[in-house]
Design a protein around this motif. Sequence first.
Motif, PDB file in Angstrom:
ATOM      1  N   GLN B  80      34.761  35.413  52.913  1.00  0.00           N
ATOM      2  CA  GLN B  80      35.609  34.292  52.534  1.00  0.00           C
ATOM      3  C   GLN B  80      36.931  34.317  53.301  1.00  0.00           C
ATOM      4  N   ASN B  83      36.581  33.496  56.996  1.00  0.00           N
ATOM      5  CA  ASN B  83      36.297  32.086  57.256  1.00  0.00           C
ATOM      6  C   ASN B  83      37.516  31.208  57.067  1.00  0.00           C
ATOM      7  N   GLU B  84      38.333  31.548  56.056  1.00  0.00           N
ATOM      8  CA  GLU B  84      39.387  30.624  55.679  1.00  0.00           C
ATOM      9  C   GLU B  84      40.754  31.034  56.197  1.00  0.00           C
ATOM     10  N   ARG B  85      40.791  32.076  56.921  1.00  0.00           N
ATOM     11  CA  ARG B  85      42.048  32.664  57.352  1.00  0.00           C
ATOM     12  C   ARG B  85      42.781  31.721  58.321  1.00  0.00           C
ATOM     13  N   CYS B  86      44.109  31.749  58.257  1.00  0.00           N
ATOM     14  CA  CYS B  86      44.874  30.933  59.188  1.00  0.00           C
ATOM     15  C   CYS B  86      45.949  31.790  59.856  1.00  0.00           C
ATOM     16  N   ASP B  88      49.225  31.710  59.378  1.00  0.00           N
ATOM     17  CA  ASP B  88      50.372  32.089  58.552  1.00  0.00           C
ATOM     18  C   ASP B  88      50.066  33.347  57.745  1.00  0.00           C
ATOM     19  N   GLU B  90      51.808  34.880  55.512  1.00  0.00           N
ATOM     20  CA  GLU B  90      52.171  34.715  54.093  1.00  0.00           C
ATOM     21  C   GLU B  90      51.047  34.040  53.331  1.00  0.00           C
ATOM     22  N   LEU B  91      50.598  32.962  53.912  1.00  0.00           N
ATOM     23  CA  LEU B  91      49.517  32.193  53.290  1.00  0.00           C
ATOM     24  C   LEU B  91      48.254  33.026  53.201  1.00  0.00           C
ATOM     25  N   ASP B  94      48.489  35.263  50.278  1.00  0.00           N
ATOM     26  CA  ASP B  94      48.247  34.538  49.027  1.00  0.00           C
ATOM     27  C   ASP B  94      46.768  34.265  48.829  1.00  0.00           C
ATOM     28  N   MET B  95      46.159  33.838  49.950  1.00  0.00           N
ATOM     29  CA  MET B  95      44.742  33.502  49.846  1.00  0.00           C
ATOM     30  C   MET B  95      43.926  34.732  49.490  1.00  0.00           C
ATOM     31  N   ALA B  98      44.198  35.429  45.939  1.00  0.00           N
ATOM     32  CA  ALA B  98      43.374  34.544  45.122  1.00  0.00           C
ATOM     33  C   ALA B  98      41.919  34.990  45.151  1.00  0.00           C
ATOM     34  N   MET B 101      41.569  38.086  43.169  1.00  0.00           N
ATOM     35  CA  MET B 101      41.592  37.849  41.724  1.00  0.00           C
ATOM     36  C   MET B 101      40.232  37.419  41.216  1.00  0.00           C
ATOM     37  N   ARG B 102      39.571  36.631  42.026  1.00  0.00           N
ATOM     38  CA  ARG B 102      38.245  36.195  41.621  1.00  0.00           C
ATOM     39  C   ARG B 102      37.307  37.394  41.516  1.00  0.00           C
TER      40      ARG B 102
END
Lengths: 474, 209
Positions: B80, B83-86, B88, B90-91, B94-95, B98, B101-102
């Motif tokens: 995950q 795939n979703e990394r950008c 930033d 910081e972001l 956070d991602m 998240a 946490m799941r």
Amino acid sequence: MKHAIHTLIIFMALTAGAQAQGWDDTSKAVNIMVAEAGQNAAKTKAIIAEEKKAVGSEKGTLKRSISEKQSRFNQLKAQYDKLLEREAALNEELAAQAHELKTIDGTIRTSAKQARDYFHESLTTPEHPERAEVLAQVLQPEKFPGLEGIRNLLTLYLDEMAASGSVVRRSGDFIGTDGMDKNGELVRIGTFTEAYRLKDGTLGFLRPTSEGTKLMAVQGEPGWTLSGIMNDFFDGKGTVFPVDISNGAAFARLAQEQKGVWEWLGAGGLLVWPIILVGVVAMALVIERFYALSKLRGTSDRNMNKILQMVSKGEWKQCREFCREQSRFPTCRIIGHTLKYMGNTREIIENAFQEGLLKELPMLERFLPTLNVLAAVAPLLGLLGTVTGMINTFQVITLYGTGDPRMMSGGISEALVTTQLGLAVAVPIMILHHVLERRVDTIIGDMEEKGTGFAVALMKKGQIKKREELDAAA
Amino acid sequence: MLQHNLIERMVEHFQAGGEIMIPLMFLSLLMWTLAIVKSIRFLRERKRERGASQCLEMFRGEASVCKAGLAQWQWDILSQYMNERCEDPELNRDMLEAIRMRQEFKAMRYIGTILILAAIAPLLGLLGTVTGMITTFDVISEFGTGNARALASGISEALVTTQSGLVVAVPGLLLGGLLFRRAEKLKARMELFCIGLQEHTDGIATAGE
């Protein structure tokens, strides 16, 4: 002596004669008289001798007869004595036999009385109304029942014995639960149980009335499992039938088992009501929560994919539209809210997202703490009821002592029913609360994750500006 | 023979407890199933866990091999995140949080249920006790104290349910606690893994730029 008197008389006569006539005459007369006297004397002597002889013979006869009578008397006396002896012996015998007879009589009467008492409660008595007559005959006072009576009593007992081993189906009359006379199909199983089925399909058990001459329906209905078995038996399909081998005690419990919910609650005293209130409130909250949460779905993977696609294509308008359409998903709502702040710095976007999340949270978690409190309160109320009930019990004990357990049962049942109810209310609330909590947690986790994913997507698309860029643009 | 007797006695014991035994048994079965499933999963995952750098190495290779070779949660986080990394960081953090946490939520799954089932079992036992005592007092009001046999059925119901409730609850609480601690440790490892992951990927990202 007699001679002397005779001689004297003669001399006196002689003297008198001598005076009147002459001596010769007198001597002649005297000689004659002497001769006559001599003759008379001889005659008298003869008579006397004769009489003496007769008397002697008579005396002999009498003596003989006396001795005869005496001997007869002796004989009879002996006989009498013998008879007396015999009488005494017979009397003794009679006394012995009378005792035996009395014992037999007593036994018969006792057993007849027992039979009366037994048949009084027997299910077979209504089938044999002639029993009472037979028993009355045997039980007549001051009269020995005789062989006939004994035989009748024996027949009654033997009949009852045979009846206790048989299953009888018949149609007959009985008194229904409403007190009206009914006629229906009856089945008697031995002397334990008798059941009825009316034409409308009502089933029930029967007991003899207090007079013992009629059958009366037992209060309370058999449950549906029992009814099925009984119907099968009535239809001749089943071979199993429920019987009450406790001779009626179980039937009394049948009625008691079916004491309604109200009675059960009534036994719990006043504290039942707050517990029920807690249960009702909790149930209402749970239903509300389930309804609300069923509308808010956490699993919006498909929607999220669509949104992400739209974002990657830059179709902002459609995206906003889509979020409005799918507003029953909280995730979509938050994203819709965040979309308004598009083009700002990451901090602002993040804050917008957090704001959306915080707005949703109370809606999701609403009532859950209340439910938790209610689940904790219910058993406590139950415990309170227990203590109250026990206090009542001990007050009763101080007043009346422990002699009658029935007196105490009021307080004890209050104690137990409240505890039971408290627990019965608390357990489902706890489970449901747990389920709801899990569900809310899932939704929140989902929202956070999706939100971050969305932010990343925006970032990739370049819709989140870095601070420097924003400053530069300004 | 012995076994047969044992089963018979167990069934008798079960029947002596009355109706409450049925929910109690279901509860116990559910609890044990969850506990066993959960512990098997923990043990299996633990074996396949790798360090963060090793994971990244594997991720660059064949995807299927990587998926089979890693623990489920590691693969989930890794795929995950990658795939979703950008750009930033910081972001990214956070991602990652998240996502983590799941996974943490997943790690805690069933444990709460096990604990709550273990907490409910003695309550059900207590409910059975009270029901049994009510039966007993009904019998007393009906027959007096003379009928010992009838009394005993209510009392055995009361005692057997309490006993069963406790028998279910004690191992349930122990197991729940054990699993809870394991899950906490797993969470700590997840956090560690995520930090490692970010360190490595950030380095790569900057290197790529």
